[in-house]
Design an enzyme around this catalytic site. Structure first.
Site, mmCIF file in Angstrom:
data_model
loop_
_atom_site.group_PDB
_atom_site.id
_atom_site.type_symbol
_atom_site.label_atom_id
_atom_site.label_comp_id
_atom_site.label_asym_id
_atom_site.label_seq_id
_atom_site.Cartn_x
_atom_site.Cartn_y
_atom_site.Cartn_z
ATOM 1 C CB VAL A 1 -0.970 -0.001 1.204
ATOM 2 C CG1 VAL A 1 -0.258 0.405 2.494
ATOM 3 C CG2 VAL A 1 -2.182 0.877 0.944
ATOM 4 C CE1 TYR A 2 3.676 1.596 4.331
ATOM 5 C CE2 TYR A 2 5.876 0.767 3.880
ATOM 6 C CZ TYR A 2 4.835 1.002 4.760
ATOM 7 O OH TYR A 2 4.973 0.651 6.088
ATOM 8 C CD GLN A 3 4.374 6.380 -1.112
ATOM 9 O OE1 GLN A 3 3.607 6.722 -0.215
ATOM 10 N NE2 GLN A 3 5.556 5.829 -0.881
ATOM 11 C CG PHE A 4 -2.252 3.163 -4.100
ATOM 12 C CD1 PHE A 4 -3.279 2.323 -3.710
ATOM 13 C CD2 PHE A 4 -2.282 4.486 -3.675
ATOM 14 C CE1 PHE A 4 -4.326 2.773 -2.922
ATOM 15 C CE2 PHE A 4 -3.328 4.953 -2.884
ATOM 16 C CZ PHE A 4 -4.346 4.102 -2.506
ATOM 17 C CE LYS B 1 4.923 -3.155 7.408
ATOM 18 N NZ LYS B 1 5.632 -2.320 6.410
#
Length: 359
Positions: free
Chosen positions: A63-66, A92
């Site tokens: 999910v970090y910057q998709f 994750k």
């Protein structure tokens, strides 16, 4: 990586060794939502951390910057294929990856199996060393989640399983159910833990002690509050690129546990006394306040590695210096006293009544 400048530690009671500093990559990729690093800067950090300093532990998330953070790491990995077996790569799963798909989030078997393939593709690797649930999922039966994660281990796509952002009872239930079902054991818990977040000790750290699970603290500097860079009555510059300045520009919508507000601590006497104590200790060791904050964490039980974030090589080098900084017993006790938060019921009562009962 023959002569590492960063010491290695076992990841909990597993046989895996990781560097005492883990390079967190939430800053990798610029999407305009918060301060970050472009790809060239991100690769420079990886070069310094892995090639020059001997670090071997990298943490990211889908999910970090998709997916951008994972993709940046993947392109760096592609340039250094011979290093893959030496690098411990953690990511994750949980966060929403498609706003138009109701199933593209959470910890269902569907989302886990789908998203691990996407992470593997972005990271340009055949396996993930440590796959972590990014949060508890109320909407999915735990048996379904753990079964899906176990499948990934059995197929070789994942080597170890960890958790992140869960409560104490959730953490223990995950461990107990994994054991009862004969599934892959949990080896790590990545949680917020720092001198301004001591509540992690009340349950999460205790479970780690009892079960032999590694604690992996995130936000060791509490979003910049533990750097010692700010003075009482001072606000981050409005044109600063720091996370604290970014939060203050729109505090109502941006301030949270992961991105705290300096103004919330403006009148907190305990906070300022803690910072002064940290400055005194830092002076004795010819170190920085940030290094003292991380060294304190590395001295805590069950902590295998501290997840640090950096946007520049200079910030990275400063954080790495904490790995070889040893605080005295007296200094640790001073920091404990200055940062201690009175535990609420039932923690205070249970702890008080156990005195003298320890093995």
């Amino acid at each position: 990586m023959e002569d590492p400048k960063i010491p290695y530690r076992y990841l909990g009671n597993s046989g895996l060794k990781v560097s005492a500093i883990c390079l967190g990559t939430m800053t990798f990729g610029q999407d305009g939502s918060r301060p970050g690093c472009d790809e060239a800067s991100s690769h420079a950090l990886l070069d310094r951390f892995i090639l020059e300093l001997g670090g071997n532990f990298i943490d990211t998330s889908d999910v970090y910057q998709f997916g951008v953070s994972e993709s940046i790491i993947g392109r760096w990995m592609e340039k250094h294929p011979s290093l893959r077996s030496k690098i411990i790569l953690a990511t994750k799963v949980w966060g929403p990856m498609d706003k138009n798909d109701v199933n593209a989030r959470g910890l269902s078997r569907h989302h886990i199996i789908t998203e691990v393939e996407q992470s593997l593709s972005r990271l340009r690797t055949d396996y993930i060393d440590l796959y972590q649930i990014h949060c508890w999922d109320t909407g999915t039966p735990l048996e379904e989640t753990l079964g899906a994660l176990n499948t990934l281990v059995q197929t070789g796509k994942v080597h170890y399983i960890g958790v992140s952002n869960v409560t104490g009872w959730q953490f223990q239930k995950i461990i107990d159910l994994s054991r009862a079902m004969g599934l892959t054991k949990i080896v790590s818990n990545q949680a917020q833990y720092n001198l301004l977040c001591r509540s992690t000790e009340w349950e999460l750290l205790e479970v780690c002690k009892i079960e032999g699970v590694a604690m992996l603290p995130w936000s060791p500097l509490k979003g910049g509050l533990l750097t010692g860079k700010y003075k009482r009555g001072e606000s981050p510059s409005s044109d600063s690129n720091s996370r604290l300045a970014w939060v203050e520009k729109d505090k109502a919508t941006r301030a949270n546990q992961a991105s705290p507000s300096l103004s919330d601590y403006a009148d907190n006497e305990q906070y300022w006394e803690l910072i002064e104590a940290m400055k005194t200790i830092a002076t004795v060791h010819d170190a920085t306040v940030s290094q003292v904050a991380i060294a304190w964490l590395l001295a805590q039980p069950t902590v295998s590695s501290v997840v640090i974030g950096a946007r520049t090589v200079e910030q990275l080098d400063e954080n790495i210096g904490s790995a070889t900084l040893t605080l005295s017993k007296e200094e640790l006790e001073t920091l404990n006293a200055k940062s201690r938060v009175p535990p609420p019921y039932p923690y205070e009562m249970v702890t008080r009544l156990q005195r003298g009962r320890e093995h």
